[in-house]
Design a protein around this motif. Structure first.
Motif, short mmCIF file in Angstrom:
data_model
loop_
_atom_site.label_atom_id
_atom_site.label_comp_id
_atom_site.label_asym_id
_atom_site.label_seq_id
_atom_site.Cartn_x
_atom_site.Cartn_y
_atom_site.Cartn_z
N ALA A 40 3.29 7.20 -10.84
CA ALA A 40 2.78 6.03 -10.12
C ALA A 40 3.26 6.04 -8.67
N ILE A 41 4.50 6.46 -8.46
CA ILE A 41 5.04 6.52 -7.09
C ILE A 41 4.28 7.61 -6.30
N GLN A 42 4.05 8.74 -6.95
CA GLN A 42 3.32 9.83 -6.27
C GLN A 42 1.90 9.38 -5.92
N GLU A 43 1.24 8.70 -6.85
CA GLU A 43 -0.14 8.25 -6.60
C GLU A 43 -0.18 7.22 -5.47
N GLN A 44 0.79 6.30 -5.49
CA GLN A 44 0.83 5.28 -4.43
C GLN A 44 1.12 5.94 -3.09
N ALA A 45 1.99 6.95 -3.07
CA ALA A 45 2.31 7.65 -1.82
C ALA A 45 1.06 8.33 -1.27
N ALA A 46 0.25 8.89 -2.17
CA ALA A 46 -0.96 9.58 -1.72
C ALA A 46 -2.00 8.58 -1.20
N ARG A 47 -2.02 7.37 -1.79
CA ARG A 47 -3.06 6.38 -1.47
C ARG A 47 -2.68 5.50 -0.29
N MET A 48 -1.49 4.92 -0.33
CA MET A 48 -1.03 4.01 0.72
C MET A 48 0.49 3.91 0.63
N THR A 49 1.18 4.77 1.36
CA THR A 49 2.64 4.83 1.25
C THR A 49 3.29 3.54 1.70
N THR A 50 2.75 2.98 2.79
CA THR A 50 3.40 1.78 3.32
C THR A 50 2.35 0.86 3.93
N ALA A 106 2.37 -6.32 -8.64
CA ALA A 106 3.80 -6.44 -9.00
C ALA A 106 4.18 -7.91 -9.12
N ALA A 107 3.76 -8.72 -8.16
CA ALA A 107 4.10 -10.15 -8.19
C ALA A 107 3.49 -10.81 -9.44
N ARG A 108 2.23 -10.46 -9.72
CA ARG A 108 1.57 -11.04 -10.90
C ARG A 108 2.31 -10.67 -12.18
N LEU A 109 2.69 -9.40 -12.31
CA LEU A 109 3.38 -8.95 -13.53
C LEU A 109 4.76 -9.57 -13.65
N ILE A 110 5.50 -9.64 -12.54
CA ILE A 110 6.84 -10.24 -12.59
C ILE A 110 6.71 -11.71 -13.01
N GLY A 159 16.67 -3.60 -12.25
CA GLY A 159 15.77 -3.23 -13.35
C GLY A 159 14.30 -3.48 -13.07
N VAL A 160 13.96 -4.23 -12.03
CA VAL A 160 12.55 -4.53 -11.75
C VAL A 160 11.74 -3.25 -11.63
N ASN A 161 12.34 -2.19 -11.06
CA ASN A 161 11.68 -0.88 -11.08
C ASN A 161 12.70 0.22 -11.36
N GLY A 173 8.10 -6.38 -0.08
CA GLY A 173 7.00 -5.97 -0.95
C GLY A 173 6.45 -4.61 -0.58
N HIS A 174 7.34 -3.69 -0.24
CA HIS A 174 6.91 -2.33 0.14
C HIS A 174 6.01 -1.74 -0.96
N PRO A 175 4.84 -1.23 -0.60
CA PRO A 175 3.90 -0.74 -1.61
C PRO A 175 4.48 0.30 -2.57
N LEU A 176 5.31 1.21 -2.05
CA LEU A 176 5.87 2.24 -2.93
C LEU A 176 6.81 1.61 -3.97
N ALA A 177 7.63 0.66 -3.51
CA ALA A 177 8.56 -0.03 -4.42
C ALA A 177 7.78 -0.88 -5.42
N CYS A 178 6.73 -1.54 -4.95
CA CYS A 178 5.93 -2.40 -5.84
C CYS A 178 5.16 -1.57 -6.87
N ALA A 179 4.63 -0.41 -6.44
CA ALA A 179 3.94 0.45 -7.40
C ALA A 179 4.91 0.91 -8.48
N ALA A 180 6.16 1.18 -8.08
CA ALA A 180 7.18 1.56 -9.07
C ALA A 180 7.46 0.40 -10.02
N ALA A 181 7.45 -0.83 -9.49
CA ALA A 181 7.69 -2.00 -10.34
C ALA A 181 6.55 -2.18 -11.34
N VAL A 182 5.31 -2.04 -10.86
CA VAL A 182 4.15 -2.19 -11.75
C VAL A 182 4.26 -1.17 -12.90
#
Ligand code: PLP
Length: 449
Positions: free
Chosen positions: A72-82, A95-99, A279-281, A313-322
């Protein structure tokens, strides 16, 4: 796992030359050069493998290198790292919705930070603005982070050097029957007396000036003291009575650690603000945050919240949380923590206590356990003095070295070992760790009288 001592030496040399480490006298440390990690294990460049009963710093709740989260981190990095925080971004929204789907009560709005301390800072900021009050009450035997307000809230020696006296923080004693501040004999007594002491503290500090009470739901680094039944509900009632914001810090206890998604669920208590991180991600990318109640969110509907972070809410961190939250749901990681805690770790530690006189108390739940090591079970004298260093701390250092020799990486704090493996630890791994502990405890037993 192929040994490569030359590479290990190079990693170590650059570290010693240029890395300035946390909480350490730089000339007195000898950090292990780590070559790799997977699941519940990591290994060095010499070919030594360790079972990680620390979960890093109690954050790898799904273990190291979970393939789904790495992908998921790799895919997010390829799509929109930040991307900047003012925009709506898919990974952040999800991520916010799931949390929010797992937080208790109406804690449905999420303010993202880079870690736990910033979460605590911003929770206190929200509480002060919401109430128009300044003071914040926090417990001795606590840790809330190393930034200004968070370290001033902290109730352990790490605060001492940074205590600036102007932070508006006031400390009180929370319940801890084994070393009761209230001379209690039972959990009921400890609960009632601790609540009376907290109310007295509020009254003597002036309720009209108290913005928040900040508590770790289960104090972590300070010793994993599950509060007695009724205590957190009692604090909730005091907060309601005096118009104080109740902040629960679940940076360590949250996301499965205690065998529930959040530790507050054990007591059916809903705070006004709840901090999270780790533990969130599983700490794969730095992330923390504050879950905010409807009433406090309302305060900032028409009035700007005066706080923010470039990487909120950095996208890479949030993708890891999701990905982490989905893995935890699909692989029943929280249920595993509860099950292995109740069926293997808890009974296993109590069995060790039968045979090792150095164990004064076993306490915990889920994947969140502490052994209180003592010189004498009757007097409860700690195996090493509070905040001991150097020669005074030697018995715990020798015990830690014995754990490592047996392939177990231990979490040691003062006179305690915390047993905090990943929440997806297997039964076989848990038993392997208990066996290593059994051998190492012989070293601690030598110091008992
Ligand atoms: N709150 C609690 C309960 C913690 O255990 C910690 C860290 O261990 C923090 C806050 C601080 O988090 P961070 O180190 O991510 O700033």
């Amino acid at each position: 796992l192929t040994p490569d001592p030359a590479q290990g030496a190079a990693v170590k040399a650059a570290d010693r030359a240029h890395v300035f480490h946390s909480w350490s006298a730089q000339g007195l440390i000898d950090p292990l050069a780590v070559a790799g990690a997977e699941g519940s294990y990591f290994w060095d460049y010499e070919g030594n493998r360790y079972l990680d009963f620390t979960s890093g710093l109690v954050f790898t709740n799904i273990g190291y290198q979970h393939p789904e989260v790495v992908r998921a981190i790799q895919e997010q990095a390829a799509r929109m790292t930040t991307f900047a925080p003012a925009f709506a971004v898919e990974a952040r929204s999800e991520a916010a919705r799931l949390i929010a789907s797992h937080t208790p009560g109406d804690l449905d709005k999420i303010f993202f930070t880079n870690g736990g301390a910033e979460a605590v800072e911003n929770a206190v900021r929200m509480a002060r603005l919401h109430t128009g009050r300044h003071k914040v009450l926090a417990a001795y035997r606590s840790y809330h982070g190393a930034t200004n307000t968070a370290i001033n809230l902290t109730g352990d020696p790490r605060r001492w050097a940074s205590d600036n006296g102007s932070s508006g923080t006031v400390h009180f004693w929370a319940p801890f029957l084994y070393r009761s501040a209230f001379y209690s004999a039972t959990q009921e007594e400890e609960c009632a007396r601790a609540l009376q002491h907290l109310e007295d503290t509020i009254v003597f500090e002036g309720p009209a000036g108290v913005a928040a009470i900040v508590l770790e739901t289960v104090p972590g680094t300070a010793g994993i003291m599950t509060p007695p039944p009724g205590y957190l509900q009692g604090v909730r009632e005091l907060c309601d009575r005096y118009g104080i914001v109740f902040v629960l810090d679940e940076v360590m206890a949250g996301f499965g650690r205690t065998g529930k998604w959040f530790a507050a669920e054990h007591d059916d208590v809903v705070p006004d603000l709840m901090t999270f991180a780790k533990g969130v991600n599983s700490g794969y990318v730095p992330l923390g945050g504050v879950a905010i109640s409807g009433a406090i969110a309302e305060t900032f509907e028409k009035r700007a919240f005066p706080g923010g972070l470039t990487y909120s809410g950095h996208p890479l961190a949030c993708a890891a949380a999701v990905a982490t939250i989905r893995v935890m749901e699909e692989e029943k990681v929280v249920e595993n923590a509860a099950h292995i805690g109740a069926s293997v770790i808890g009974p296993g530690l109590r069995d060790l206590a039968e045979r090792h006189p150095s164990i004064g108390e076993v306490r915990g739940t889920g994947m969140f356990w502490a052994l209180e090591l003592v010189r004498n079970r009757e007097t409860r004298e700690p195996l090493v003095p509070y905040n001991a260093t150097g020669a005074d701390a030697a018995p715990m250092a020798a015990f830690g070295a014995a754990c490592k020799k047996n392939g177990l990486w231990p979490f040691i704090n003062m006179n305690r070992i915390h047993v905090v493996p990943p929440c997806n630890v297997t039964e076989a791994e848990a038993k392997e760790g208990l066996a290593a502990l059994d051998e190492a405890l012989a070293v601690a037993d030598e110091h008992t009288a």
